[in-house]
Scaffold this motif. Structure first.
Motif, short mmCIF file in Angstrom:
data_model
loop_
_atom_site.label_atom_id
_atom_site.label_comp_id
_atom_site.label_asym_id
_atom_site.label_seq_id
_atom_site.Cartn_x
_atom_site.Cartn_y
_atom_site.Cartn_z
N LEU A 118 35.80 36.69 -20.92
CA LEU A 118 35.90 36.58 -19.46
C LEU A 118 34.84 35.66 -18.91
O LEU A 118 35.13 34.76 -18.10
N ILE A 119 33.60 35.86 -19.33
CA ILE A 119 32.49 35.04 -18.83
C ILE A 119 32.71 33.58 -19.19
O ILE A 119 32.50 32.67 -18.37
N TYR A 120 33.15 33.33 -20.42
CA TYR A 120 33.41 31.96 -20.87
C TYR A 120 34.52 31.31 -20.03
O TYR A 120 34.37 30.18 -19.55
N ASP A 121 35.64 32.03 -19.87
CA ASP A 121 36.77 31.48 -19.11
C ASP A 121 36.37 31.19 -17.67
O ASP A 121 36.78 30.17 -17.09
N MET A 122 35.59 32.08 -17.08
CA MET A 122 35.11 31.86 -15.72
C MET A 122 34.23 30.61 -15.65
O MET A 122 34.36 29.78 -14.74
N LYS A 123 33.35 30.50 -16.62
CA LYS A 123 32.40 29.39 -16.62
C LYS A 123 33.12 28.04 -16.71
O LYS A 123 32.82 27.11 -15.96
N VAL A 124 34.08 27.93 -17.63
CA VAL A 124 34.78 26.64 -17.79
C VAL A 124 35.68 26.35 -16.59
O VAL A 124 36.06 25.20 -16.38
N SER A 125 36.01 27.38 -15.81
CA SER A 125 36.82 27.19 -14.61
C SER A 125 35.95 26.96 -13.37
O SER A 125 36.48 26.82 -12.26
N GLY A 126 34.62 26.95 -13.57
CA GLY A 126 33.71 26.64 -12.47
C GLY A 126 33.20 27.84 -11.70
O GLY A 126 32.65 27.68 -10.60
N TYR A 127 33.32 29.04 -12.28
CA TYR A 127 32.90 30.25 -11.59
C TYR A 127 31.77 30.95 -12.34
O TYR A 127 31.60 30.78 -13.55
N GLN A 128 31.02 31.74 -11.60
CA GLN A 128 29.93 32.52 -12.16
C GLN A 128 30.24 34.01 -11.99
O GLN A 128 30.53 34.45 -10.88
N THR A 129 30.18 34.74 -13.08
CA THR A 129 30.64 36.12 -13.09
C THR A 129 29.52 37.11 -12.77
O THR A 129 28.49 37.11 -13.45
N ILE A 130 29.75 37.93 -11.77
CA ILE A 130 28.88 39.07 -11.50
C ILE A 130 29.63 40.32 -11.95
O ILE A 130 30.73 40.61 -11.44
N ILE A 131 29.09 41.04 -12.91
CA ILE A 131 29.72 42.27 -13.37
C ILE A 131 29.28 43.41 -12.45
O ILE A 131 28.10 43.69 -12.31
#
Length: 230
Positions: A118-131
């Protein structure tokens, strides 16, 4: 203080039911020193009470206007708490970041997920994940959380767990994460006025145990970056 995770927006999920309830919660937050509140209704394929985006936006605009009319000095911002699911990137791209920033609040506790992916997919899509509240996600161990942090996850723990309220495992994990420096911000996850009181208590807890600089970082400085304000 800035609260980045709340269920104060009325009539859209399991939080405030009426606009009057929303106003009371906002006034209490203001009285405790909260300057910005991010309204983060549940966005979910699994919860029957989750609402569509058009209703969320409608209620957000109504609540903002009411707060302005009453002269309540609190900035309301719109975000979302998204339950992790297979097409979450599509959901995020539909406009569910925090205040239009690149930060996305994700709940991974509803079902077991590959959080690293999830974190990787978010990152490559330009997003930063807050859990959201990782301390209550039973399938993630402390070592898992340390690894996810290295991979780019941000962690938001809930105020009530920090002050000793809730499931014992979650309380223990929240405090362990804080001590280890894994926590990026603390939020109320407010569904009621009582939750907002815990937010102030959590600030005092961090201030007392780790000092005012640490409290400011978790309740003001890091949240400012997440909502995109100076």
């Amino acid at each position: 203080m800035i609260d980045v995770h709340t269920h104060i927006l009325f009539g859209v999920d399991d939080g405030a039911k009426t606009i009057e309830e929303s106003i009371k919660m906002i006034e209490k937050a203001r009285d405790l020193g909260v300057s910005h509140i991010v309204l983060t209704p549940h966005i979910s394929n699994y919860r029957t009470y989750a609402s569509p985006k058009d209703l969320i936006i409608k209620h957000f605009e109504v609540l903002k206007e009411k707060v302005q009319d009453l002269g309540i000095q609190v900035a309301l911002l719109l975000g979302a708490e998204i339950d992790c699911h297979d097409r979450i990137i599509d959901t995020v791209q539909g406009g569910y970041t925090i205040n239009g920033s690149s930060f996305v609040l994700v709940d991974v506790s509803i079902r077991e997920a590959d959080v690293s992916e999830l974190i990787y997919d978010m990152k490559v899509s330009g997003y930063q994940t807050i859990i959201a509240h990782p301390e209550r996600t039973n399938y993630l161990t402390f070592d898992d959380l340390r690894l996810l942090k290295k991979e780019g996850a941000r962690f938001q723990i809930s105020a009530n767990h920090l002050v000793g309220i809730g499931e014992k495992r979650a309380v223990k994990m929240a405090r362990k994460m804080l001590k280890a420096g894994l926590v990026d911000c603390i939020a109320s996850d407010a569904h009621s006025i009582k939750s907002i009181l815990h937010f102030k208590e959590a600030y005092q807890y961090v201030d007392r145990k780790y000092g005012p600089h640490h409290a400011k970082r978790l309740f003001i400085e890091n949240p400012k970056k997440m909502i995109g304000v100076n």
